[in-house]
Design a protein around this motif. Structure first.
Motif, PDB file in Angstrom:
ATOM      1  N   GLY A   1      18.135  15.919  43.657  1.00 33.10           N
ATOM      2  CA  GLY A   1      16.704  16.239  43.610  1.00 33.10           C
ATOM      3  C   GLY A   1      16.456  17.708  43.323  1.00 33.10           C
ATOM      4  N   GLY A   2      17.300  18.581  43.902  1.00 37.92           N
ATOM      5  CA  GLY A   2      17.155  20.004  43.629  1.00 37.92           C
ATOM      6  C   GLY A   2      17.418  20.336  42.168  1.00 37.92           C
ATOM      7  N   LEU A   3      18.442  19.693  41.586  1.00 36.58           N
ATOM      8  CA  LEU A   3      18.739  19.916  40.172  1.00 36.58           C
ATOM      9  C   LEU A   3      17.611  19.416  39.277  1.00 36.58           C
ATOM     10  N   LEU A   4      17.100  18.207  39.588  1.00 34.25           N
ATOM     11  CA  LEU A   4      16.003  17.662  38.788  1.00 34.25           C
ATOM     12  C   LEU A   4      14.765  18.539  38.895  1.00 34.25           C
ATOM     13  N   ALA A   5      14.471  18.966  40.115  1.00 31.21           N
ATOM     14  CA  ALA A   5      13.294  19.815  40.295  1.00 31.21           C
ATOM     15  C   ALA A   5      13.459  21.128  39.545  1.00 31.21           C
ATOM     16  N   PHE A   6      14.671  21.682  39.574  1.00 28.07           N
ATOM     17  CA  PHE A   6      14.947  22.944  38.884  1.00 28.07           C
ATOM     18  C   PHE A   6      14.637  22.842  37.386  1.00 28.07           C
ATOM     19  N   GLY A   7      14.901  21.641  36.810  1.00 31.18           N
ATOM     20  CA  GLY A   7      14.629  21.456  35.386  1.00 31.18           C
ATOM     21  C   GLY A   7      13.230  20.964  35.084  1.00 31.18           C
ATOM     22  N   LEU A   8      12.726  20.032  35.899  1.00 28.90           N
ATOM     23  CA  LEU A   8      11.465  19.359  35.572  1.00 28.90           C
ATOM     24  C   LEU A   8      10.228  20.207  35.854  1.00 28.90           C
ATOM     25  N   VAL A   9      10.315  21.127  36.807  1.00 34.53           N
ATOM     26  CA  VAL A   9       9.106  21.906  37.118  1.00 34.53           C
ATOM     27  C   VAL A   9       8.702  22.800  35.949  1.00 34.53           C
ATOM     28  N   ARG A  10       9.618  22.997  35.005  1.00 34.27           N
ATOM     29  CA  ARG A  10       9.291  23.800  33.827  1.00 34.27           C
ATOM     30  C   ARG A  10       8.522  23.004  32.784  1.00 34.27           C
TER      31      ARG A  10
ATOM     32  N   TRP B   1       5.224  19.186  38.379  1.00 29.84           N
ATOM     33  CA  TRP B   1       5.397  18.418  39.615  1.00 29.84           C
ATOM     34  C   TRP B   1       5.120  16.940  39.389  1.00 29.84           C
ATOM     35  N   GLN B   2       4.240  16.602  38.432  1.00 30.36           N
ATOM     36  CA  GLN B   2       3.976  15.196  38.129  1.00 30.36           C
ATOM     37  C   GLN B   2       5.184  14.537  37.453  1.00 30.36           C
ATOM     38  N   PHE B   3       5.856  15.276  36.584  1.00 35.38           N
ATOM     39  CA  PHE B   3       7.082  14.759  35.990  1.00 35.38           C
ATOM     40  C   PHE B   3       8.123  14.475  37.063  1.00 35.38           C
ATOM     41  N   LEU B   4       8.162  15.333  38.081  1.00 36.96           N
ATOM     42  CA  LEU B   4       9.119  15.162  39.170  1.00 36.96           C
ATOM     43  C   LEU B   4       8.916  13.818  39.866  1.00 36.96           C
ATOM     44  N   TYR B   5       7.679  13.489  40.183  1.00 39.66           N
ATOM     45  CA  TYR B   5       7.391  12.206  40.824  1.00 39.66           C
ATOM     46  C   TYR B   5       7.585  11.042  39.868  1.00 39.66           C
ATOM     47  N   LEU B   6       7.207  11.208  38.613  1.00 36.55           N
ATOM     48  CA  LEU B   6       7.303  10.136  37.627  1.00 36.55           C
ATOM     49  C   LEU B   6       8.753   9.735  37.385  1.00 36.55           C
ATOM     50  N   VAL B   7       9.603  10.731  37.163  1.00 38.94           N
ATOM     51  CA  VAL B   7      11.005  10.471  36.830  1.00 38.94           C
ATOM     52  C   VAL B   7      11.758   9.856  38.005  1.00 38.94           C
ATOM     53  N   GLU B   8      11.299  10.100  39.223  1.00 39.13           N
ATOM     54  CA  GLU B   8      12.010   9.586  40.381  1.00 39.13           C
ATOM     55  C   GLU B   8      11.364   8.336  40.990  1.00 39.13           C
ATOM     56  N   ALA B   9      10.160   7.974  40.565  1.00 36.99           N
ATOM     57  CA  ALA B   9       9.497   6.775  41.099  1.00 36.99           C
ATOM     58  C   ALA B   9       9.816   5.535  40.268  1.00 36.99           C
ATOM     59  N   ILE B  10       9.805   5.669  38.945  1.00 35.66           N
ATOM     60  CA  ILE B  10      10.030   4.498  38.083  1.00 35.66           C
ATOM     61  C   ILE B  10      11.425   3.896  38.287  1.00 35.66           C
ATOM     62  N   PRO B  11      12.497   4.697  38.351  1.00 32.26           N
ATOM     63  CA  PRO B  11      13.805   4.088  38.629  1.00 32.26           C
ATOM     64  C   PRO B  11      13.866   3.366  39.976  1.00 32.26           C
ATOM     65  N   THR B  12      13.067   3.802  40.942  1.00 30.37           N
ATOM     66  CA  THR B  12      13.019   3.120  42.235  1.00 30.37           C
ATOM     67  C   THR B  12      12.525   1.688  42.069  1.00 30.37           C
ATOM     68  N   ILE B  13      11.497   1.506  41.263  1.00 30.89           N
ATOM     69  CA  ILE B  13      10.949   0.166  41.026  1.00 30.89           C
ATOM     70  C   ILE B  13      11.960  -0.693  40.265  1.00 30.89           C
ATOM     71  N   ILE B  14      12.640  -0.095  39.295  1.00 28.67           N
ATOM     72  CA  ILE B  14      13.694  -0.825  38.565  1.00 28.67           C
ATOM     73  C   ILE B  14      14.811  -1.226  39.525  1.00 28.67           C
ATOM     74  N   MET B  15      15.170  -0.307  40.426  1.00 31.45           N
ATOM     75  CA  MET B  15      16.229  -0.582  41.394  1.00 31.45           C
ATOM     76  C   MET B  15      15.849  -1.726  42.322  1.00 31.45           C
TER      77      MET B  15
ATOM     78  N   ASN C   1      13.954  29.305  41.144  1.00 30.61           N
ATOM     79  CA  ASN C   1      15.307  29.581  41.634  1.00 30.61           C
ATOM     80  C   ASN C   1      15.555  28.950  42.998  1.00 30.61           C
ATOM     81  N   ALA C   2      14.515  28.879  43.814  1.00 34.85           N
ATOM     82  CA  ALA C   2      14.657  28.238  45.127  1.00 34.85           C
ATOM     83  C   ALA C   2      15.036  26.771  44.980  1.00 34.85           C
ATOM     84  N   GLN C   3      14.481  26.100  43.954  1.00 34.56           N
ATOM     85  CA  GLN C   3      14.855  24.703  43.703  1.00 34.56           C
ATOM     86  C   GLN C   3      16.345  24.595  43.434  1.00 34.56           C
ATOM     87  N   GLY C   4      16.856  25.473  42.574  1.00 40.02           N
ATOM     88  CA  GLY C   4      18.276  25.428  42.244  1.00 40.02           C
ATOM     89  C   GLY C   4      19.176  25.781  43.409  1.00 40.02           C
TER      90      GLY C   4
END
Length: 564
Positions: free
Chosen positions: A258-267, A276-290, A381-384
């Motif tokens: 999650g820290g790595l994803l946030a480090f990249g997606l918040v940009r 921050w919306q990409f952060l929730y989107l990228v991590e919510a849809i795979p949950t439903i697939i799972m 940087n705090a995310q990373g």
């Protein structure tokens, strides 16, 4: 959508390969299998030894398939909430009574279970932690706070606390539902509900909307954690649980990823979505697939495992039956299990241990990016920088769990983890203003110590309650009551202007209490084992013969042996 599906499938393949390779390595260094010796084995009407099988037992019974072969085609369940067919459970248990199998077959069956069950549970838990703790990574992004009107620390901590309301209220009912409909259907409902709740945050606006969605997220996750502990107890022996729980349920996985994803997606920024919306989107849809992957491929119990042959089902069942004999059907009702737990001092002591260290877990998972940000690092940087403590913490989680399983001991391992975390909090409380390096190092100790406690405490609790209904309700009771305390946990970080020194000090006190309770409980369980041994040694042969021949031994039976 293709990318999301690829991500979900890739995680499962990586988890499968990792579990197989890692557990094989650990097993190579563990004690060799001996079908006639198990230091945890409690006396029962089912013997571990091949030599003790009745001489009149036929060769057909030894194969472990005779009763299953007598059944016809499995009837379809009438609706989604229909219970599993108890006839198949009974047939597999009957075959397991007298099946004879080699150490190689034991290892092969356990490996097949590892390769099917663990990857699915690991992926589900990773997505669970993503959706729960995303708010911690999002909070240090100004656009997120502006969208939801989080203008001060009070609003922020309330948004964290309110998650646990629905979570606590539905924990025990959710566990009862799981036993009724099966793990795959229950986890499907749970994953789908919290995935949709997390996805809704992407498009929500305003503080009230955030509070409502946080409550719904907690409702969706109710029963999942305790349900996984309960579920794994149907597949593994008592001394195999801590390692499997550590692999399946340590939040260090999701914290690092999650820290790595946030480090990249918040940009990321588009006209429609912010970082921050990409952060929730990228991590919510795979949950439903799972959720759908779990529904289709996760077996509820050994008797319903389509990936095992009939003989392997009997072997899988025999492995746990000759260790603690869990029951998928019958036995205590949920209400009877609850009454047994409420009057059991061990349950309250386990709850005290869990509730005390969970104060730290319920805050560090949300506040870690903020704490690093407060050390003077930028938000990105705090995310990373959250990744490194979680990676080191993962190593400690696995090492502690592996050694605990190998030595078949829980209490001292829990005390060691508490001491490590306690030292980390003391450093934070005393050095956060003086040294950035010391404070960052302390976070490694805190994360490693806290998260290594999860598998140790919950596997210990699962070993201490019997029969199965009491075990299921007991684990749910511990998590439910402890998370009621977690409602107030985020409020201990009420002093941002003081670098959260008071919050660190309170967390240190709670972890110290957890250590004291673990020491007390270990002493109590050791005393109970000595008392039971003395009672048995004082019984005559006639009195021993008069002891009840229960399908599953109650933990109040003098023949029951507690793990310490």
């Amino acid at each position: 959508m293709t990318w999301f599906l690829y991500r979900s499938i890739s995680l499962r393949l990586v988890a499968s390969f990792f579990c197989s390779s890692f557990l094989n390595t650990m097993n190579d260094s563990a004690q060799p299998f001996n079908p006639n010796l198990d230091v945890e084995k409690r006396p029962s009407n089912v013997s571990e030894s091949f030599a003790s099988l009745p001489p009149t037992t036929s060769l057909k019974d030894h194969t472990g398939v005779s009763h299953q072969n007598e059944l016809g085609a499995r009837a379809k369940r009438r609706h989604f909430f229909s219970p599993l067919d108890s006839n198949y459970a009974e047939a597999v248990n009957l075959d397991a009574e007298h099946v004879i199998y080699t150490p190689e077959e034991d290892t092969k069956t356990k490996r097949k279970i590892d390769n099917r069950v663990l990857p699915l549970i690991i992926c589900s838990f990773i997505f669970n932690q993503f959706d729960r703790t995303n708010i911690g990574n999002a909070h240090i992004i100004p656009a997120f706070n502006e969208n939801f009107g989080i203008v001060d620390n009070n609003k922020w901590t309330l948004a964290l606390s309110i998650f646990y309301v629905g979570y606590c209220l539905l924990e025990i009912p959710a566990n009862v539902l799981q036993r009724h409909i099966g793990a795959n259907r229950f986890f499907f409902l749970s994953l789908t509900f919290w995935g949709l709740s997390s996805l809704s945050i992407v498009y929500a606006k305003g503080y009230i909307a955030l509070l409502v969605l946080r409550v719904l997220l907690g409702i969706g996750e109710a029963g999942f954690y305790a349900g996984v502990i309960y579920y794994l107890s149907f597949w593994y022996k008592r001394h195999e649980l801590a390692m499997r729980i550590s692999l399946c349920m340590t939040a260090t996985y999701s914290g690092a990823i999650g820290g790595l994803l946030a480090f990249g997606l918040v940009r990321a920024h588009t006209p429609l979505l912010d970082g921050w919306q990409f952060l929730y989107l990228v991590e919510a849809i795979p949950t439903i697939i799972m959720a759908f992957v779990t529904l289709l491929f996760l077996p509820s119990f050994p008797f319903s495992a389509s990936f095992l042959t009939p003989r392997e089902k009997a072997i899988a069942q025999a492995r746990v039956n000759r260790d603690h004999k869990p029951q998928s059907h019958g036995g205590m009702t949920g209400w009877q299990g609850l009454k047994a737990i409420v009057v059991d001092p061990n349950a309250w002591m386990f709850m005290s241990i869990y509730a005390s260290f969970n104060v730290g877990v319920a805050t560090i998972s949300y506040f870690l990016p903020t704490l690093i940000n407060e050390l003077g690092f930028t938000a990105i940087n705090a995310q990373g920088l959250t990744v490194a403590p979680y990676v080191v913490g993962w190593g400690m989680v696995v090492l502690q769990a592996w050694h605990s399983d190998k030595t078949r001991e829980r209490g001292w391992h829990i005390i060691i983890s508490c001491i490590i975390s306690f030292v980390g909090y003391v450093i934070l409380a005393t050095s956060v203003r003086r040294s950035v390096g010391a404070a960052y190092f302390a976070l490694f100790l805190v994360v490693g110590g806290l998260y290594s406690l999860f598998p140790l405490v919950m596997s210990w609790a699962a070993n201490a309650f019997s029969p199965t209904s009491k075990r299921g309700v007991g684990t749910a009771f511990i998590v439910s009551i402890s998370n009621a305390v977690s409602i107030a946990s985020p409020q201990i970080y009420f002093d941002p202007e003081d670098d959260y020194v008071k919050g660190h000090a309170i967390s240190a006190g709670c972890i110290f209490l957890s250590m004291l309770m673990a020491f007390t409980l270990r002493f109590r369980l050791s005393w109970l084992n000595k008392r039971n041994f003395r009672r048995l040694s004082e019984m005559s042969d006639d009195e021993k013969a008069a002891l009840p021949e229960a399908n599953e031994m109650n933990d109040r039976d003098p023949r029951y042996v507690f793990m310490t």
